[in-house]
Design a protein around this motif. Sequence first.
Motif, mmCIF file in Angstrom:
data_model
loop_
_atom_site.group_PDB
_atom_site.id
_atom_site.type_symbol
_atom_site.label_atom_id
_atom_site.label_comp_id
_atom_site.label_asym_id
_atom_site.label_seq_id
_atom_site.Cartn_x
_atom_site.Cartn_y
_atom_site.Cartn_z
ATOM 1 N N ILE A 131 0.909 -1.105 -0.024
ATOM 2 C CA ILE A 131 0.063 0.065 -0.132
ATOM 3 C C ILE A 131 0.897 1.222 0.184
ATOM 4 N N CYS A 132 1.946 1.351 0.679
ATOM 5 C CA CYS A 132 2.849 2.457 0.722
ATOM 6 C C CYS A 132 3.274 2.676 -0.506
ATOM 7 N N VAL A 133 3.902 1.585 -0.885
ATOM 8 C CA VAL A 133 4.698 1.748 -2.246
ATOM 9 C C VAL A 133 3.898 2.252 -3.323
ATOM 10 N N SER A 134 2.484 1.723 -3.316
ATOM 11 C CA SER A 134 1.590 2.141 -4.298
ATOM 12 C C SER A 134 1.006 3.499 -4.314
ATOM 13 N N VAL A 135 0.975 4.025 -3.109
ATOM 14 C CA VAL A 135 0.584 5.451 -2.631
ATOM 15 C C VAL A 135 1.690 6.298 -3.041
ATOM 16 N N VAL A 136 2.968 6.024 -2.875
ATOM 17 C CA VAL A 136 4.236 6.884 -3.107
ATOM 18 C C VAL A 136 4.189 6.701 -4.610
ATOM 19 N N LEU A 137 3.966 5.797 -5.352
ATOM 20 C CA LEU A 137 4.120 5.856 -6.890
ATOM 21 C C LEU A 137 2.885 6.496 -7.466
ATOM 22 N N ARG A 138 1.797 6.474 -6.863
ATOM 23 C CA ARG A 138 0.588 7.243 -7.614
ATOM 24 C C ARG A 138 0.627 8.594 -7.491
ATOM 25 N N ASN A 139 1.195 8.898 -6.056
ATOM 26 C CA ASN A 139 1.331 10.504 -5.787
ATOM 27 C C ASN A 139 2.511 11.327 -6.341
ATOM 28 N N VAL A 140 3.454 10.474 -6.391
ATOM 29 C CA VAL A 140 4.774 11.015 -6.607
ATOM 30 C C VAL A 140 5.320 11.060 -8.155
ATOM 31 N N PHE A 141 5.006 9.953 -8.799
ATOM 32 C CA PHE A 141 5.293 9.639 -10.112
ATOM 33 C C PHE A 141 4.126 9.058 -11.073
ATOM 34 N N ALA A 142 3.087 9.402 -10.631
ATOM 35 C CA ALA A 142 1.737 9.249 -11.440
ATOM 36 C C ALA A 142 1.700 7.836 -12.035
ATOM 37 N N VAL A 143 2.132 6.861 -11.125
ATOM 38 C CA VAL A 143 2.037 5.472 -11.950
ATOM 39 C C VAL A 143 1.466 4.750 -10.712
ATOM 40 N N SER A 144 0.432 3.726 -11.049
ATOM 41 C CA SER A 144 -0.249 2.880 -10.127
ATOM 42 C C SER A 144 -0.202 1.465 -10.692
ATOM 43 N N PHE A 145 -0.246 0.644 -9.557
ATOM 44 C CA PHE A 145 -0.377 -0.682 -9.812
ATOM 45 C C PHE A 145 -2.067 -0.997 -10.234
ATOM 46 N N VAL A 146 -2.331 -1.752 -11.453
ATOM 47 C CA VAL A 146 -3.701 -1.901 -11.866
ATOM 48 C C VAL A 146 -4.201 -2.997 -10.704
ATOM 49 N N GLY A 147 -5.186 -2.775 -10.108
ATOM 50 C CA GLY A 147 -5.909 -3.824 -9.218
ATOM 51 C C GLY A 147 -5.456 -3.820 -7.935
ATOM 52 N N ASP A 148 -4.842 -2.647 -7.496
ATOM 53 C CA ASP A 148 -4.028 -2.649 -6.135
ATOM 54 C C ASP A 148 -5.191 -2.899 -5.007
ATOM 55 N N PHE A 149 -6.452 -2.112 -5.307
ATOM 56 C CA PHE A 149 -7.369 -1.961 -4.269
ATOM 57 C C PHE A 149 -7.846 -3.771 -4.264
ATOM 58 N N GLU A 150 -8.168 -4.517 -5.307
ATOM 59 C CA GLU A 150 -8.688 -5.634 -5.243
ATOM 60 C C GLU A 150 -7.758 -6.483 -4.497
ATOM 61 N N LEU A 151 -6.250 -6.530 -4.751
ATOM 62 C CA LEU A 151 -5.322 -7.463 -4.280
ATOM 63 C C LEU A 151 -5.466 -6.988 -2.752
ATOM 64 N N THR A 152 -5.398 -5.706 -2.232
ATOM 65 C CA THR A 152 -5.372 -5.378 -0.843
ATOM 66 C C THR A 152 -6.518 -6.066 -0.200
ATOM 67 N N ALA A 153 -7.768 -5.915 -0.889
ATOM 68 C CA ALA A 153 -8.834 -6.645 -0.086
ATOM 69 C C ALA A 153 -9.031 -8.113 -0.031
ATOM 70 N N TYR A 154 -8.499 -8.815 -1.088
ATOM 71 C CA TYR A 154 -8.158 -10.196 -0.933
ATOM 72 C C TYR A 154 -7.233 -10.532 0.044
ATOM 73 N N ALA A 155 -6.182 -9.848 0.022
ATOM 74 C CA ALA A 155 -5.298 -10.124 1.369
ATOM 75 C C ALA A 155 -5.736 -9.919 2.599
ATOM 76 N N MET A 156 -6.543 -8.925 2.731
ATOM 77 C CA MET A 156 -6.942 -8.449 4.037
ATOM 78 C C MET A 156 -8.035 -9.635 4.569
ATOM 79 N N GLY A 157 -8.885 -10.057 3.531
ATOM 80 C CA GLY A 157 -9.692 -11.160 4.071
ATOM 81 C C GLY A 157 -8.874 -12.250 4.368
ATOM 82 N N THR A 158 -7.771 -12.709 3.794
ATOM 83 C CA THR A 158 -7.091 -13.703 4.315
ATOM 84 C C THR A 158 -6.355 -13.535 5.503
ATOM 85 N N VAL A 159 -5.772 -12.344 5.750
ATOM 86 C CA VAL A 159 -5.340 -11.976 6.868
ATOM 87 C C VAL A 159 -6.049 -12.253 8.220
ATOM 88 N N VAL A 160 -7.284 -11.763 8.091
ATOM 89 C CA VAL A 160 -8.292 -11.743 9.070
ATOM 90 C C VAL A 160 -8.561 -13.362 9.288
#
Length: 161
Positions: free
Chosen positions: A27-56
């Motif tokens: 998430i930190c890398v994604s936010v920095v890339l999006r805000n500093v370099f205007a580059v984003s990971f495609v589907g980062d929100f989806e991967l985060t949601a999937y991972a958090m469900g697994t973590v719980v």
Amino acid sequence: MAKVFELIAKIFALIGGLTLFCVAVFICVSVVLRNVFAVSFVGDFELTAYAMGTVVSLFLPYCQWRCGHLTIDFFMAGARPSTQHALNRFGSLLMGLIMALLLWRTAIGGLSAYKSQSSSMMFGFPDWIVYSFIVPSLSVTAIIAFWQSVVAMQGACYERA
């Protein structure tokens, strides 16, 4: 048997903690890339949601092992220790039944997702993989809860909590 359950629960919690750490870094890398370099990971929100469900789900076995679920001590404070132990065992039985129900439905959902080849919209990540990580956690949690309701020593939760 208690040591085996404790070890398994700790391993699941450790994997959950490591996964949570990786998600936080992602998430930190994604936010920095999006805000500093205007580059984003495609589907980062989806991967985060999937991972958090697994973590719980990965934290559930340890939480059950430690009897860390919410209880209402107000109602049990004046009860005799034998009543408290009986209610504690009953609560573990209910938790085992709920985890078994969730396990059953999650396994069916995972099989359905596998058969239909459903995946996330942006990234195309297969849904069944997430289910396959959640099912073992629910299994271990249910087994621990049933064990605590039948075999566990009187007051086991109060001694560890």
